[in-house]
Design a protein around this motif. Structure first.
Motif, PDB file in Angstrom:
ATOM      1  N   ASN A  14      49.661  16.492  19.026  1.00  6.64           N
ATOM      2  CA  ASN A  14      49.115  15.204  19.429  1.00  6.64           C
ATOM      3  C   ASN A  14      48.062  15.449  20.538  1.00  6.64           C
ATOM      4  O   ASN A  14      47.176  14.301  20.536  1.00  6.64           O
ATOM      5  CB  ASN A  14      50.203  14.346  19.501  1.00  6.64           C
ATOM      6  CG  ASN A  14      51.089  14.030  18.308  1.00  6.64           C
ATOM      7  OD1 ASN A  14      50.636  13.285  17.425  1.00  6.64           O
ATOM      8  ND2 ASN A  14      52.275  14.427  18.502  1.00  6.64           N
ATOM      9  N   TYR A  18      47.069  11.847  24.136  1.00 11.18           N
ATOM     10  CA  TYR A  18      47.197  12.016  22.905  1.00 11.18           C
ATOM     11  C   TYR A  18      46.610  11.134  21.923  1.00 11.18           C
ATOM     12  O   TYR A  18      46.287   9.982  22.172  1.00 11.18           O
ATOM     13  CB  TYR A  18      48.789  11.546  22.574  1.00 11.18           C
ATOM     14  CG  TYR A  18      49.646  12.578  23.479  1.00 11.18           C
ATOM     15  CD1 TYR A  18      49.942  13.817  23.408  1.00 11.18           C
ATOM     16  CD2 TYR A  18      50.346  11.845  24.444  1.00 11.18           C
ATOM     17  CE1 TYR A  18      50.652  14.625  24.234  1.00 11.18           C
ATOM     18  CE2 TYR A  18      51.131  12.581  25.643  1.00 11.18           C
ATOM     19  CZ  TYR A  18      51.328  13.836  25.160  1.00 11.18           C
ATOM     20  OH  TYR A  18      52.224  14.571  26.169  1.00 11.18           O
ATOM     21  N   ARG A  19      46.099  11.837  20.953  1.00 12.56           N
ATOM     22  CA  ARG A  19      45.472  11.260  19.753  1.00 12.56           C
ATOM     23  C   ARG A  19      46.141  10.200  19.015  1.00 12.56           C
ATOM     24  O   ARG A  19      47.500  10.776  18.632  1.00 12.56           O
ATOM     25  CB  ARG A  19      45.130  12.180  18.846  1.00 12.56           C
ATOM     26  CG  ARG A  19      44.256  12.211  17.624  1.00 12.56           C
ATOM     27  CD  ARG A  19      43.833  13.381  16.939  1.00 12.56           C
ATOM     28  NE  ARG A  19      44.837  14.333  16.848  1.00 12.56           N
ATOM     29  CZ  ARG A  19      45.065  15.531  17.318  1.00 12.56           C
ATOM     30  NH1 ARG A  19      44.089  15.926  18.140  1.00 12.56           N
ATOM     31  NH2 ARG A  19      46.040  16.209  17.219  1.00 12.56           N
ATOM     32  N   ASN A  49      35.995  15.737  20.600  1.00 11.31           N
ATOM     33  CA  ASN A  49      35.569  14.704  19.778  1.00 11.31           C
ATOM     34  C   ASN A  49      36.721  13.626  19.352  1.00 11.31           C
ATOM     35  O   ASN A  49      36.313  13.029  18.488  1.00 11.31           O
ATOM     36  CB  ASN A  49      34.917  15.245  18.689  1.00 11.31           C
ATOM     37  CG  ASN A  49      33.511  15.997  19.069  1.00 11.31           C
ATOM     38  OD1 ASN A  49      32.841  15.469  20.036  1.00 11.31           O
ATOM     39  ND2 ASN A  49      33.263  17.139  18.396  1.00 11.31           N
ATOM     40  N   ASP A  50      38.119  13.684  19.903  1.00  8.74           N
ATOM     41  CA  ASP A  50      39.058  12.793  19.647  1.00  8.74           C
ATOM     42  C   ASP A  50      38.655  11.235  20.196  1.00  8.74           C
ATOM     43  O   ASP A  50      37.654  11.451  21.168  1.00  8.74           O
ATOM     44  CB  ASP A  50      40.350  13.358  20.006  1.00  8.74           C
ATOM     45  CG  ASP A  50      41.019  14.028  19.171  1.00  8.74           C
ATOM     46  OD1 ASP A  50      40.845  13.969  17.903  1.00  8.74           O
ATOM     47  OD2 ASP A  50      41.975  14.749  19.354  1.00  8.74           O
ATOM     48  N   TYR A  93      45.042  15.787  22.910  1.00  7.46           N
ATOM     49  CA  TYR A  93      43.576  15.430  22.564  1.00  7.46           C
ATOM     50  C   TYR A  93      42.933  16.882  22.437  1.00  7.46           C
ATOM     51  O   TYR A  93      43.092  17.831  23.020  1.00  7.46           O
ATOM     52  CB  TYR A  93      43.024  14.712  23.524  1.00  7.46           C
ATOM     53  CG  TYR A  93      43.061  13.380  23.542  1.00  7.46           C
ATOM     54  CD1 TYR A  93      42.807  12.502  22.392  1.00  7.46           C
ATOM     55  CD2 TYR A  93      43.416  12.519  24.803  1.00  7.46           C
ATOM     56  CE1 TYR A  93      42.927  11.006  22.324  1.00  7.46           C
ATOM     57  CE2 TYR A  93      43.704  11.004  24.780  1.00  7.46           C
ATOM     58  CZ  TYR A  93      43.486  10.537  23.585  1.00  7.46           C
ATOM     59  OH  TYR A  93      43.284   9.144  23.503  1.00  7.46           O
ATOM     60  N   GLU A  94      41.908  16.458  21.414  1.00  9.08           N
ATOM     61  CA  GLU A  94      41.083  17.815  21.334  1.00  9.08           C
ATOM     62  C   GLU A  94      39.391  17.271  21.352  1.00  9.08           C
ATOM     63  O   GLU A  94      39.294  15.993  21.438  1.00  9.08           O
ATOM     64  CB  GLU A  94      41.335  18.607  20.063  1.00  9.08           C
ATOM     65  CG  GLU A  94      42.789  19.062  20.106  1.00  9.08           C
ATOM     66  CD  GLU A  94      42.982  20.072  18.881  1.00  9.08           C
ATOM     67  OE1 GLU A  94      42.016  20.733  18.517  1.00  9.08           O
ATOM     68  OE2 GLU A  94      44.101  20.331  18.618  1.00  9.08           O
ATOM     69  N   THR A  96      39.713   8.146  22.210  1.00 12.56           N
ATOM     70  CA  THR A  96      40.894   7.332  22.938  1.00 12.56           C
ATOM     71  C   THR A  96      41.005   5.822  22.789  1.00 12.56           C
ATOM     72  O   THR A  96      40.090   5.358  22.060  1.00 12.56           O
ATOM     73  CB  THR A  96      40.363   7.387  24.670  1.00 12.56           C
ATOM     74  OG1 THR A  96      39.361   6.445  24.743  1.00 12.56           O
ATOM     75  CG2 THR A  96      39.676   8.707  25.016  1.00 12.56           C
TER      76      THR A  96
END
Ligand code: FAD
Lengths: 792, 285
Positions: free
Chosen positions: A401, A345-346, A406-407, A403-404, A409
């Motif tokens: 939330n 999750y972002r 270019n997010d 990740y996509e 970590t």
């Protein structure tokens, strides 16, 4: 099974696997493997011809046995042999017989091969002396006549109370205080998980055969031949040529044969050296369960800030792992656990503090998932509880939330490619009809509530005798070794045309039932224009194969597979160039006759653009990640709190599927192993000793306990591997347990925060819920106060 | 592993009795308990075995004047396939189906379950609840031991060292009902955490139950009858009030322990709850 391909930068042509096979009554078939090679080791295993270590015959070999401590912590003063017993015709080995260093080669070398006189015994099953004899009866008779004279020391069993830290990491990003003050809801949670045993079908086993020249060969059940090789060089004082390791047919590993075989090999070798003959060290199940490594128990604490619309804004996570008595692989297990602790999750503000400490229990080690199943269980349960608090669907909170591309970590890694979190989530929700089923279970829960949702007291039940629930989880799993691991390893894999015109793959990676010896010929033959059958696998023998790194971390298909593909490409180019550009398949035999053997050794090159700072814990913790979603449906017996996991949808993105049947097998097996972890696999301890040290007491799911499983494989390939594969072995292990726990909550309204969620724990939580007049059990009490405290 | 203990193989009861009288011998039937002990890791290794597989007198399932009679060597698979058992004692068929899995059911015998005398033996509550009589014999002749007198103490039986279990006789009174329930850790190959068999006779909806039996396993050092609970149910009909009271009495009557498989609290609670469920189902409310 269905396979979905995701177009991504490195996308290759979409290829989909055959769907579930429907057999007509009375028909026969090659099985679902039609179109794919059958498992290479399969026929020998099915017919009983496969030779596992204990099947190998060495004339004149003796049996070896290990004399272990029976105390969790003590000083070893003396070893006494009963003077009335007959010690002729046997050998006894103690630390004094070790020719090299009395250390097991590992990350931190703290574990002796045998406890020396004056040394400290640190756990109940610690090896102190060795005994070998021509027959087992003599061993049985004499082993009780070896007396360990000790002075007891105070043991430590609580990892939080231990002051010996094996490893600690701090990972942080953003501003935690600012994050929490932006939160509408703050939720705290504490999660605990216990030991888990790998439970390979074949117990650990090693046979050492001394050579005339002072060298030593071991044959055994193992995952990592070069780990054993290094251990032999160090403790036996051998050169690389004098030490030789040969893998026998291996009946499962799951990490349990990653580091422990080194110890058994050394024990067998020390006895063989002294006896001057081969010695067989074959563990029975009791010894294997009592003494060998388990999954690390852990305590994980979360404090999470989220806005009312379900956006994660702050995560403060503490991870404590129990390393057991020696370090083994604990620093890397902890590292993987910490790096996965914040979930897929972002979140702008994250702090992860992780430490692993020493206790006087048998050492814990590698096990499928390697630290991630522990922390991802905690994170996913925390996310499911957050959804519950916000009145939001568990699918929706994840959609908001996950990740996509270019997010960023927590280590600051930019996810530049191959991010399939949303895709696996969507497919799992659709395939399980998640929202509709969830509405149905909610409706029947409120119907039950009309007639007393929960039993009105512990001694009697309500009208309904069972409740159904559905739950989900999402996970990520870093592909290959953590951080700069692969760079440090510098693995080598080779492909050759032998002098007599055969094509052979030479790798130190092992087959242990997962399919290595089936997929490598597929990957290599594809490059050479041959059929898979035309490619041989060299036996795993350190005298023959290079060090391709350990067979762990789901790295074999991805990393070693990539090396073999490159080696095959180079081999083809070289042979074709010598033969006027004619296709390899047509010319390689003649080429071998004319020019002799050609062998290509391919060494690992760092993946372009990937770098990690091991000191600061910043950067690309993994070259790429695999993604998985799981939806589990359970029935809970309302009288007994027995849980039956009925249906599972498992969606796993593995980069590229090499062999659909084997890949699906990994997902199903990993899912069932995770279901066992979630529900029944438990080790209780008494004074540092495992009580569940037999198959009668350590239970794993049987075939009748397995749910209906639907597997969907997603392909979001990795550009760094020529074939795009990201590995599959561990990914499914991360995700099913929290899905089952969420389903139990959906069914009976309680959060079980300690694995396994035994009926004993569920019933206790249900009772607490009844007492508190609140169906969410202890959860509500814990969290509302914290939310108030944390609110701005 | 130690050398195999010596083995005698009598072909008649007379021969078996003579062998038993001549010195200690441990009978082996299916061997599913004994073979686990033969490694010597769990308790003492039997010193001398006597294979009873040739003794035809110990075989067969038959109906004899108001009773079902099972030879001691009857296997669980035979029970599961037996029409007589299904018709007259379905709870026994149900219990047999929960023991181990197919392989164990093919070898394991009802006599072995009695002889092993585990507090968790799954068939034992069925025998207690159905007032079974255990017919045993030796060179001094045959005698009958009621099931509830067969287990004097933890893992002990009422057998003399030179006696064999011959057969089990289960009376089949009019109007008797039996219910069986096993709670284990998984669906097969699981040793019970709680196992229960409840029996009663009813003489029409209006009148109360008689001859109530509540037998449980894994709740005490031996399989036991919960006599206070039986008394609370005797003469009653299965109403909600009666069920509440009986499950309270059961929970207070027994003192199970914490062990590697479960906890005392769980065992006590769940025994009460499955009894409550059985009574609720019987009462149809
Ligand atoms: C994997 C596994 C799973 C199991 N699961 C279950 C389970 O779910 N539930 C359960 O209740 N049990 C279970 N058991 C235990 C066992 O299968 C049963 O107790 C079975 O009924 C034993 O019968 P047997 O014929 O194999 O006995 P044996 O092993 O042959 O004998 C057991 C004991 O009884 C004595 N004995 C046998 N026959 C006679 C006789 N005619 N006269 C006098 N003494 C006699 C023997 O001397 C010995 O002491 C399991 C065992 C295994 C190995």
């Amino acid at each position: 099974m269905t396979t979905r391909a995701m177009p991504r930068p490195a996308a290759q042509p979409v290829r989909s696997a055959p769907d579930a096979l429907v057999l007509e009554v009375g028909s026969t078939t090659a099985g679902r493997a039609a179109g794919y090679p059958l498992r290479r080791e399969g026929p020998a295993k099915l017919t009983g011809a496969a030779r596992y270590t204990d099947d190998l015959v060495f004339p004149g070999a003796w049996y070896g046995a290990t004399i272990r401590s029976t105390e969790p912590r003590a000083r070893l003063l003396r070893i006494e042999l009963d003077p009335d017993a007959d010690w002729s015709g046997v050998v006894v080995v103690t630390a004094a017989d070790i020719p090299g260093e009395n250390l097991i080669s590992a990350i931190k070398e703290d574990q002796p091969v045998l406890v020396p006189i004056g040394g400290e015994i640190r756990h109940h099953a610690e090896p102190v002396a060795l005994l070998a004899a021509a027959d087992r009866e003599t061993i049985r008779h004499l082993r009780s006549r070896i007396r360990l004279v000790t002075e007891p020391l105070t043991p430590v069993f609580d990892p939080e109370a231990s002051d010996h830290v094996f490893a600690a990491y701090d990972i942080s990003k953003g501003d935690l205080d600012a994050g929490f003050s932006a939160a509408d809801v703050i939720l705290e949670g504490e999660y605990r998980v216990g030991h888990q045993e790998q439970l390979y079908i074949e117990n650990n086993a090693m046979i050492a055969v001394p050579a005339e020249d002072g060298g030593m060969t071991v044959h055994g059940s193992l995952q990592c031949p070069y780990y054993v090789h290094r251990a032999m060089k160090k403790a036996l004082g051998l050169t690389g040529d004098q030490a030789r390791v040969i893998q026998a047919e291996t009946g499962g590993g799951f990490g349990g044969k990653e580091e422990y075989p080194s110890i058994i090999a050394l024990h067998a070798a020390l006895l063989a050296r002294k006896a001057g003959r081969p010695v067989r060290m074959i563990y029975d199940r009791h010894e294997d369960l009592a003494a060998t490594t388990k999954r690390h128990p852990a305590i994980v604490r979360h404090r999470t800030g989220i806005t009312a619309d379900g956006t994660l804004v702050a995560q403060d996570i503490e991870v404590i792992m129990d390393g057991g008595a020696y370090c083994t692989l604990t620093p890397v297990v902890l590292s993987r656990g910490a790096l996965h602790a914040a979930g897929p999750y972002r979140c702008p503000n994250v702090r992860i503090r992780a430490r692993a400490t020493r206790t006087n229990t048998p050492p814990n080690g590698a096990f499928r998932g390697f630290g991630a199943p522990q922390t991802e269980f905690a994170m996913e349960t925390q996310v499911n509880r957050l959804a519950d608090r916000l009145g939001m669907s568990p699918a929706e909170i994840r959609r908001r939330n996950a990740y996509e591309l270019n997010d960023l970590t927590p280590t600051g890694q930019v996810l530049r490619e191959s991010v399939a979190a949303q895709e696996v989530l969507r497919l799992a929700v659709e395939a399980s009809d998640f929202e509709r089923v969830r509405q149905a279970t909610a409706a029947s829960a409120s119907a039950r509530s009309g007639s007393g949702i929960l039993p009105p007291g512990r001694r009697r039940s309500g009208a309904a005798s069972a409740a159904s629930g559905i739950g989900m989880a999402l996970a990520w799993h870093g592909a290959g070794f953590t951080g700069s691991g692969e760079v440090h390893l510098g693995s080598v894999a080779s492909v050759e045309v032998t002098g007599d015109g055969r094509v052979r793959v030479l790798i130190g990676s092992t087959e242990m039932g997962q399919g290595t010896s089936t997929i490598f010929p597929m990957m290599v033959s594809g490059q050479l224009g041959l059929s898979a059958d035309a490619v041989e696998m060299a036996p795993v023998d350190t005298a023959l194969v290079p060090d391709s790194g350990p067979t762990v971390a789901s790295r074999t298909a991805m990393v070693v597979g990539g090396l073999c593909i490159e080696a095959a490409r180079r081999l083809r180019a070289e042979v074709e160039a010598r033969n006027g550009g004619r296709p390899f398949a047509e010319v390689y035999r003649a080429d071998a006759a004319a020019h002799g053997p050609t062998r290509i050794d391919q060494r690992f090159e760092p993946y372009p653009g990937i770098s990690f700072d091991d000191e600061a814990y910043r950067g690309d913790a993994y070259p790429v990640f695999g993604w998985a979603a799981c939806v589990a449906a359970v029935d809970v017996d309302l009288d007994t709190a027995e849980v039956s996991v009925r249906d599972v949808v498992a969606v796993d993105d593995v980069g590229r599927v090499v062999h659909p049947i084997l890949c699906e097998g990994q997902v199903e097996g990993g899912t069932l192993q995770a279901i066992g972890y979630a529900t029944i696999e438990e080790i209780k301890l008494d004074n540092g000793r495992y009580l569940n040290d037999r198959l009668a007491t350590y239970l794993i799911p049987t075939a009748t306990d397995a749910p209906n499983m639907r597997t969907i494989l997603v392909e979001a390939p990795f550009s760094g591997a020529p074939h795009g594969a990201k590995g599959v072995g561990e990914l499914p292990m991360d995700v099913a347990a929290p899905a089952v726990i969420a389903a139990i909550h959906d069914a009976v309204g309680v959060w079980v925060t300690e694995l396994p969620a035994t009926p004993e724990r569920i019933l206790a939580a249900m009772d607490a819920g009844v007492g508190a007049g609140d169906t969410s059990g202890t959860d509500a009490a814990v969290t509302s106060g914290d939310a108030r405290r944390g609110a701005p | 592993m130690p050398a195999e203990p010596p083995l005698d193989v009598p072909t008649s009861l007379v021969e078996a009795y003579e062998l038993l009288a001549s010195g200690p011998r441990v009978p082996i039937a299916g061997g599913t308990d004994l073979m686990v002990r033969i490694t010597g890791e769990i308790g003492a290794t039997p010193q001398r075995l006597m294979d009873i597989s040739r003794l035809e007198d110990l075989e067969g399932i038959s109906l004899e004047t108001g009773a079902l009679v099972l030879g001691a060597r009857t296997t669980y698979s035979e029970i599961r396939r037996s029409v007589l058992c299904l018709v007259h004692l379905p709870a026994m068929v149900e219990a047999a189906a929960t023991i181990g899995a197919v392989q164990i059911q093919n070898r394991g015998t009802i006599g072995g379950n009695l002889g092993n005398a585990s507090p968790a033996g799954d068939m034992l509550p069925v025998l207690l609840a159905s007032d079974a009589e255990i017919v045993v014999g030796g060179s001094r002749g045959e005698r009958t031991v009621p099931a509830d007198a067969f287990f004097p103490a933890y893992r002990q039986t009422a057998l003399a060292p030179d006696e064999l279990i011959l057969r089990i006789r289960i009376p089949l009174p009019q109007g008797r009902q039996l219910r069986f329930r096993k709670v284990g850790t998984r669906r097969a190959q699981a040793i019970s955490k709680v196992v229960m068999c409840v029996a009663w006779r009813s003489h029409g909806a209006a009148s109360g139950w008689s001859d109530v039996r509540v037998a449980v396993g894994s709740m005490a050092p031996t399989p036991v009858r919960a006599t206070a609970t039986e008394a609370a149910l005797e003469g009653q009909r299965p109403t909600p009030e009666v069920a509440d009271r009986a499950s309270d009495v059961l929970a207070d009557e027994l003192h199970p322990i914490d062990d590697v498989r479960s906890t005392a609290v769980y065992r006590r609670t769940v025994a009460a709850r499955i009894l409550h469920r059985i009574l609720r189902d019987a009462g149809g409310w």
